[in-house]
Design a protein around this motif. Structure first.
Motif, PDB file in Angstrom:
ATOM      1  N   GLY A  28       0.802  -1.222   0.000  1.00  0.00           N
ATOM      2  CA  GLY A  28       0.000   0.000   0.000  1.00  0.00           C
ATOM      3  C   GLY A  28       0.833   1.269   0.000  1.00  0.00           C
ATOM      4  O   GLY A  28       2.051   1.251  -0.116  1.00  0.00           O
ATOM      5  N   GLU A  29       0.111   2.385   0.105  1.00  0.00           N
ATOM      6  CA  GLU A  29       0.733   3.713   0.123  1.00  0.00           C
ATOM      7  C   GLU A  29       1.580   3.848   1.376  1.00  0.00           C
ATOM      8  O   GLU A  29       1.231   3.329   2.427  1.00  0.00           O
ATOM      9  N   GLY A  30       2.674   4.585   1.235  1.00  0.00           N
ATOM     10  CA  GLY A  30       3.478   4.845   2.435  1.00  0.00           C
ATOM     11  C   GLY A  30       4.945   4.939   2.095  1.00  0.00           C
ATOM     12  O   GLY A  30       5.329   4.834   0.919  1.00  0.00           O
ATOM     13  N   PRO A  31       5.781   5.134   3.113  1.00  0.00           N
ATOM     14  CA  PRO A  31       7.215   5.275   2.866  1.00  0.00           C
ATOM     15  C   PRO A  31       7.850   3.959   2.429  1.00  0.00           C
ATOM     16  O   PRO A  31       7.232   2.889   2.531  1.00  0.00           O
ATOM     17  N   THR A  32       9.092   4.067   1.937  1.00  0.00           N
ATOM     18  CA  THR A  32       9.876   2.893   1.550  1.00  0.00           C
ATOM     19  C   THR A  32      11.090   2.790   2.475  1.00  0.00           C
ATOM     20  O   THR A  32      11.814   3.767   2.655  1.00  0.00           O
ATOM     21  N   VAL A  33      11.264   1.611   3.055  1.00  0.00           N
ATOM     22  CA  VAL A  33      12.372   1.375   3.991  1.00  0.00           C
ATOM     23  C   VAL A  33      13.271   0.282   3.432  1.00  0.00           C
ATOM     24  O   VAL A  33      12.782  -0.732   2.931  1.00  0.00           O
ATOM     25  N   LEU A  34      14.579   0.493   3.516  1.00  0.00           N
ATOM     26  CA  LEU A  34      15.544  -0.515   3.066  1.00  0.00           C
ATOM     27  C   LEU A  34      16.291  -1.077   4.278  1.00  0.00           C
ATOM     28  O   LEU A  34      16.820  -0.317   5.097  1.00  0.00           O
ATOM     29  N   LEU A  35      16.301  -2.418   4.391  1.00  0.00           N
ATOM     30  CA  LEU A  35      17.092  -3.099   5.426  1.00  0.00           C
ATOM     31  C   LEU A  35      18.183  -3.882   4.711  1.00  0.00           C
ATOM     32  O   LEU A  35      17.917  -4.555   3.719  1.00  0.00           O
ATOM     33  N   ARG A  36      19.412  -3.840   5.222  1.00  0.00           N
ATOM     34  CA  ARG A  36      20.536  -4.466   4.503  1.00  0.00           C
ATOM     35  C   ARG A  36      21.293  -5.455   5.393  1.00  0.00           C
ATOM     36  O   ARG A  36      21.516  -5.206   6.568  1.00  0.00           O
ATOM     37  N   ALA A  37      21.680  -6.596   4.792  1.00  0.00           N
ATOM     38  CA  ALA A  37      22.589  -7.546   5.437  1.00  0.00           C
ATOM     39  C   ALA A  37      23.706  -7.876   4.457  1.00  0.00           C
ATOM     40  O   ALA A  37      23.488  -7.889   3.247  1.00  0.00           O
ATOM     41  N   ASP A  38      24.904  -8.150   4.964  1.00  0.00           N
ATOM     42  CA  ASP A  38      26.000  -8.625   4.110  1.00  0.00           C
ATOM     43  C   ASP A  38      26.101 -10.142   4.242  1.00  0.00           C
ATOM     44  O   ASP A  38      25.706 -10.719   5.252  1.00  0.00           O
ATOM     45  N   MET A  39      26.609 -10.801   3.199  1.00  0.00           N
ATOM     46  CA  MET A  39      26.510 -12.273   3.127  1.00  0.00           C
ATOM     47  C   MET A  39      27.848 -13.003   3.154  1.00  0.00           C
ATOM     48  O   MET A  39      27.867 -14.225   3.289  1.00  0.00           O
ATOM     49  N   ASP A  40      28.971 -12.296   2.963  1.00  0.00           N
ATOM     50  CA  ASP A  40      30.234 -12.998   2.701  1.00  0.00           C
ATOM     51  C   ASP A  40      30.957 -13.454   3.967  1.00  0.00           C
ATOM     52  O   ASP A  40      30.774 -12.915   5.048  1.00  0.00           O
ATOM     53  N   ALA A  41      31.822 -14.450   3.780  1.00  0.00           N
ATOM     54  CA  ALA A  41      32.645 -15.008   4.861  1.00  0.00           C
ATOM     55  C   ALA A  41      34.108 -14.651   4.604  1.00  0.00           C
ATOM     56  O   ALA A  41      34.429 -13.922   3.666  1.00  0.00           O
ATOM     57  N   LEU A  42      34.989 -15.181   5.445  1.00  0.00           N
ATOM     58  CA  LEU A  42      36.408 -14.787   5.419  1.00  0.00           C
ATOM     59  C   LEU A  42      37.317 -15.998   5.189  1.00  0.00           C
ATOM     60  O   LEU A  42      36.959 -17.127   5.538  1.00  0.00           O
ATOM     61  N   PRO A  43      38.539 -15.743   4.662  1.00  0.00           N
ATOM     62  CA  PRO A  43      39.517 -16.828   4.548  1.00  0.00           C
ATOM     63  C   PRO A  43      40.170 -17.113   5.902  1.00  0.00           C
ATOM     64  O   PRO A  43      41.317 -16.753   6.142  1.00  0.00           O
ATOM     65  N   VAL A  44      39.397 -17.727   6.795  1.00  0.00           N
ATOM     66  CA  VAL A  44      39.845 -18.023   8.160  1.00  0.00           C
ATOM     67  C   VAL A  44      39.555 -19.492   8.432  1.00  0.00           C
ATOM     68  O   VAL A  44      38.517 -20.006   8.005  1.00  0.00           O
ATOM     69  N   ARG A  45      40.479 -20.169   9.143  1.00  0.00           N
ATOM     70  CA  ARG A  45      40.233 -21.561   9.530  1.00  0.00           C
ATOM     71  C   ARG A  45      39.499 -21.555  10.865  1.00  0.00           C
ATOM     72  O   ARG A  45      40.065 -21.178  11.880  1.00  0.00           O
ATOM     73  N   GLU A  46      38.233 -21.945  10.844  1.00  0.00           N
ATOM     74  CA  GLU A  46      37.407 -21.846  12.055  1.00  0.00           C
ATOM     75  C   GLU A  46      37.914 -22.766  13.153  1.00  0.00           C
ATOM     76  O   GLU A  46      38.231 -23.927  12.911  1.00  0.00           O
ATOM     77  N   ASP A  47      37.997 -22.234  14.381  1.00  0.00           N
ATOM     78  CA  ASP A  47      38.440 -23.024  15.528  1.00  0.00           C
ATOM     79  C   ASP A  47      37.533 -22.748  16.723  1.00  0.00           C
ATOM     80  O   ASP A  47      37.995 -22.454  17.819  1.00  0.00           O
TER      81      ASP A  47
END
Ligand code: ZN
Ligand code: ZN
Length: 392
Positions: A45-64
């Motif tokens: 419906g009518e009204g403002p527009t809101v943007l929510l953002r998340a990032d998706m990438d991981a890192l070159p790290v060996r998880e411990d």
């Protein structure tokens, strides 16, 4: 999500799963924006527009972390090397929170009006994921939002959210510097201009920029993260390479520090009698994150209503983000906040012992392991709360 991390620009599995979830919740999904980036759109419906953002990438790290769902994934990085991969910065939590918020907003459409955009960004860690989405026409592909919000897990007690008006995260610049000397036999330094000595002087001297050239009230960080020169004890090499990382909170300080780096390097080369000028190669640049005053006061008040004492005013953070490029491209205000993710009992024990810095793993550590709850519920509620300040 945690067991299937993907490096920046490779987040296609993650994006496919997200697109599937959004599609099932009634979102119109635009995929493949700047690589794996995607936006879900829910018109209500009518009204403002809101943007929510998340990032998706991981890192070159060996998880411990010892978690039962710890990553054992490896992948080829941009240079073709096979590296271990882990969600050591918690972007899996950001994705999960935003999918959760998207589903709640879809299920409660009678409680709000307007348009919700949920944006899943690739490649935050390399610093060019937001730019890739913008270069791929993001601004023309979705309705222009009125405001944007994003969050990041930080090593604070889980259940808490914190933000601040104005400067929040630093800008970050990396610079590769090559100083040229003259190689010779290790026994004959008089025949050489030793780049190892030049680099060593620079590592120390560059530290005086922050300590001697900036006021105590003007925060900045300068780190020489890599020094590479030579291969053997009895050979003076031709050149040395330094990688420098600079964090500042305003453009004037940034320009002062970057100019001082160049000045000191040039002077050191001259002092040593270098046969050739130094080379400077400016690498990634992350913009500063500066929260809009009015929007952030509104969000802080809403967080206090929902979270009570668990809503805090954050300290300045010397971390950096490329999120702000998206609201800046649309010309809209934004608020970014920190989401606590450390088990509260573990955190308060470390606080009692005065060992928070030693005992609590920080982002990018192989031991960084956000607790699932109450982090997930808090992150979902924070996103929904922020969206409803405009749409509710
Ligand atoms: Zn990170
Ligand atoms: Zn991160």
């Amino acid at each position: 999500m945690h067991a299937h991390p993907e490096l920046g620009h490779q987040e296609y599995r993650t994006a496919t799963r997200v697109a599937d979830c959004l599609g099932r919740s009634g979102y119109q999904v635009h995929t493949g924006i700047g690589g794996a980036g995607l936006v879900g759109r829910l018109d209500n419906g009518e009204g403002p527009t809101v943007l929510l953002r998340a990032d998706m990438d991981a890192l070159p790290v060996r998880e411990d972390t010892g978690l039962p769902f710890a990553s054992t994934v490896t992948a080829e990085d941009a240079s073709g090397r096979r590296v271990p991969v882990a969600h050591a910065c918690g972007h899996d939590m950001h994705v999960a929170c935003l999918v959760g918020a998207a589903r709640l907003m879809s299920a409660a459409q009678e409680q709000w009006q307007g348009t919700l955009l949920v944006l899943f960004q690739p490649a935050e860690e390399p610093g060019d994921g937001a730019d890739r989405m913008l270069e791929d026409g993001l601004v023309g592909r979705v309705p222009s939002p009125d405001v944007a919000f994003a969050q990041h897990v930080l090593p604070h007690p889980a259940g808490r959210v914190g933000t601040r008006a104005g400067s929040f995260l630093s800008s970050a610049d990396t610079m590769k510097i090559v100083v040229h000397g003259r190689g010779a036999h290790g026994s004959a330094p008089q025949a050489a201009v030793d780049p190892v000595v030049m680099a060593s002087m620079l590592v120390v001297r560059l530290q005086t920029i922050v300590s001697r050239e900036l006021a105590a009230t003007q925060p900045a960080v300068l780190t020489v993260g890599s020094v590479q020169a030579g291969t053997s004890a009895n050979v003076i090499p031709d050149s040395a390479e330094l990688l420098v990382n600079v964090r500042t909170y305003d453009d004037a300080t940034r320009r002062t520090v970057l100019a001082a780096v160049r000045r000191i390097v040039k002077a050191e080369c001259e002092a040593s009698g270098a046969p050739q000028a130094a080379e400077f190669d400016e690498g990634t640049h992350f913009p500063p994150t500066v929260n809009d005053e009015a929007v952030t006061h509104e969000i802080s008040a809403a967080f206090t209503d929902v979270f009570g004492e668990r809503a805090e005013v954050s300290q300045l953070q010397s971390a950096s983000e490329d999120f702000s490029r998206i609201p800046d491209a649309f010309g809209i205000p934004y608020t970014y906040w920190a989401l606590g993710c450390i088990d509260p009992a573990t955190y308060s024990a470390a606080q009692r012992h005065g060992t928070v810095a030693q005992d609590i793993p920080v982002n990018h550590s192989p031991h960084f392991a956000p607790v699932l709850q109450p982090t997930l519920d808090t992150g979902v509620r924070a996103l929904v709360t922020a969206a409803l300040t405009r749409l509710g």
